[in-house]
Scaffold this motif. Structure first.
Motif, short mmCIF file in Angstrom:
data_model
loop_
_atom_site.label_atom_id
_atom_site.label_comp_id
_atom_site.label_asym_id
_atom_site.label_seq_id
_atom_site.Cartn_x
_atom_site.Cartn_y
_atom_site.Cartn_z
N UNK A 1 2.64 4.17 -64.39
CA UNK A 1 3.48 4.68 -63.29
C UNK A 1 2.69 5.59 -62.35
N UNK A 2 1.65 6.21 -62.86
CA UNK A 2 0.99 7.13 -61.95
C UNK A 2 -0.28 7.77 -62.43
N UNK A 3 -0.19 8.83 -63.19
CA UNK A 3 -1.30 9.73 -63.33
C UNK A 3 -2.04 9.55 -64.65
N UNK A 4 -3.37 9.48 -64.54
CA UNK A 4 -4.22 9.56 -65.73
C UNK A 4 -4.59 11.03 -65.88
N UNK A 5 -3.91 11.71 -66.81
CA UNK A 5 -4.07 13.15 -66.92
C UNK A 5 -5.50 13.56 -67.25
N UNK A 6 -6.19 12.73 -68.01
CA UNK A 6 -7.56 13.08 -68.38
C UNK A 6 -8.47 13.06 -67.15
N UNK A 7 -8.31 12.05 -66.29
CA UNK A 7 -9.11 11.98 -65.07
C UNK A 7 -8.74 13.10 -64.11
N UNK A 8 -7.46 13.48 -64.11
CA UNK A 8 -7.01 14.54 -63.23
C UNK A 8 -7.65 15.88 -63.59
N UNK A 9 -8.10 16.03 -64.84
CA UNK A 9 -8.76 17.24 -65.28
C UNK A 9 -10.24 17.28 -64.87
N UNK A 10 -10.75 16.17 -64.35
CA UNK A 10 -12.15 16.10 -63.96
C UNK A 10 -12.44 17.11 -62.85
N UNK A 11 -13.52 17.90 -62.99
CA UNK A 11 -13.87 18.84 -61.91
C UNK A 11 -14.23 18.11 -60.62
N UNK A 12 -13.99 18.76 -59.51
CA UNK A 12 -14.23 18.17 -58.20
C UNK A 12 -15.67 17.68 -58.07
N UNK A 13 -16.63 18.50 -58.49
CA UNK A 13 -18.04 18.12 -58.35
C UNK A 13 -18.36 16.83 -59.10
N UNK A 14 -17.83 16.69 -60.31
CA UNK A 14 -18.08 15.48 -61.10
C UNK A 14 -17.42 14.27 -60.46
N UNK A 15 -16.19 14.45 -59.99
CA UNK A 15 -15.50 13.34 -59.34
C UNK A 15 -16.23 12.88 -58.09
N UNK A 16 -16.67 13.83 -57.25
CA UNK A 16 -17.35 13.47 -56.00
C UNK A 16 -18.64 12.73 -56.27
N UNK A 17 -19.36 13.13 -57.31
CA UNK A 17 -20.58 12.44 -57.68
C UNK A 17 -20.30 10.99 -58.08
N UNK A 18 -19.26 10.80 -58.88
CA UNK A 18 -18.87 9.46 -59.31
C UNK A 18 -18.35 8.65 -58.13
#
Length: 375
Positions: free
Chosen positions: A60-77
């Protein structure tokens, strides 16, 4: 007990007195890895129900584990997974990375799900250079838009954030006729003379000029040169890429005078090639060692020459391109021809940059309308 493949993407087995149900959640949109989550229950049915409940929530929507990812790590990925798959030059991807690094330095430790408009205010406040801020802000907005698209977060904080004001668009600056009359004599015999004269005649970008080789020069038929590549040297080691736009790969016809100048330049290069330490790259405008020039070195020397010539305005190498366009417009060259020569993606780009320099168009339009009514 041996694991049993259950209906769908469940893998269930009993471990001691507990049942383990591992559920597959598909491929992670950022990392490209398969996502799995383990649930345990007192019974097989309980473990399966826990897994199903989580999977329904996930779909339905949110992957809570991915939502916990820090901004810096997400931007790199995000940069690696998404932008690298698009038709972007290596130098562009590297520049994007540096712009996003500035964001990571400010809010990199904040979890994706916790980013608020207040954090975006901080990003705006901490970056002083308006042009750089505008670029990094747009990139960050695109990254969060993809985070919503792939259900990593539910809502982007950008939807209720007032963006920073865009940098003011300034009219292109170019060298006037009187300044060119000062510059040309000052260039005579200087090591940047041939390159500057070539830029003034062709309107090539500096990255296109320093990447030219003798194989690009055409003698059969119309004397011309083909722009096949561009170099970025302001991001560390030289990066060779295709031209900036799809239409940037183009053929530019050259004057007989320029062909003579290039023939003499080739002789100079061949003489220098006999010296020790020369690296043969067949470049038209090589450094003293035969390798690629750094644009910063050329700019530094160009500024010195302009200052010695008595040119007081602030100069840069892109002015050669603008000066070329200005001269061609003054000579009556139409925008379509100019656009093709400069390698703009669309004629609208050319019009936006140089349309205001076409003197008399409004007057001619008004006269044409008046003459039509009189007929």
């Amino acid at each position: 007990m041996k694991a049993r493949r259950d209906h769908g993407e469940h893998n269930i087995k009993k471990v001691g007195n507990r049942w383990h149900c591992r559920v597959s959640l598909g491929i992670h949109p950022i990392t490209g890895k398969r996502m799995r989550k383990l649930f345990t229950g007192a019974t097989r049915v309980e473990a399966r129900e826990l897994a199903d409940a989580y999977r329904k929530q996930f779909e339905k929507g949110i992957d809570l584990e991915s939502a916990d990812t820090p901004v810096a790590e997400f931007l790199s990925q995000w940069l690696e997974t998404y932008l690298s798959k698009r038709d972007l030059r290596a130098s562009t991807i590297k520049r994007y990375g540096e712009q996003l690094d500035k964001v990571s330095d400010i809010i990199g430790d904040v979890p994706m799900k916790s980013v608020t408009p207040s954090h975006l205010d901080l990003v705006v406040k901490k970056q002083k250079h308006l042009v750089s801020l505008h670029k990094s802000y747009k990139l960050l907005k695109a990254a969060f838009r993809d985070a919503v698209k792939y259900d990593i977060i539910e809502v982007s904080p950008f939807w209720k954030h007032d963006p920073p004001r865009p940098p003011k668009k300034t009219e292109v600056s170019f060298l006037s006729k009187s300044e060119l009359q000062l510059l040309v004599p000052a260039l005579e015999g200087h090591w940047i003379e041939d390159m500057i004269q070539f830029g003034l005649e062709t309107g090539c970008r500096i990255g296109e000029m320093i990447g030219l080789s003798w194989d690009d020069l055409e003698h059969d038929g119309p004397n011309s040169i083909t722009i096949r590549r561009s170099l970025r040297t302001n991001l560390g080691d030289p990066i060779v890429s295709p031209p900036k736009t799809q239409k940037g790969r183009r053929v530019i016809e050259l004057s007989p005078e320029m062909m003579v100048r290039l023939a003499k330049k080739r002789e100079k290069n061949e003489a220098r090639a006999l010296l020790e330490g020369w690296t043969e790259n067949s470049l038209i405008f090589p450094s003293r060692a035969g390798s690629y020039h750094f644009a910063s070195n050329i700019l530094k020397e160009f500024k010195k020459v302009c200052k010695a010539a008595g040119i007081t305005q602030k100069v840069n190498l892109h002015q050669l391109r603008h000066t070329n366009a200005t001269i061609l417009i003054a000579a009556g060259i139409d925008l379509h021809t100019l656009s093709r020569r400069l390698g703009h993606e669309t004629i609208s780009v050319t019009s936006d940059l140089y349309g205001h320099l076409i003197v008399g168009q409004q007057r001619d339009a008004a006269a044409a309308f008046g003459n039509f009514l009189k007929e």
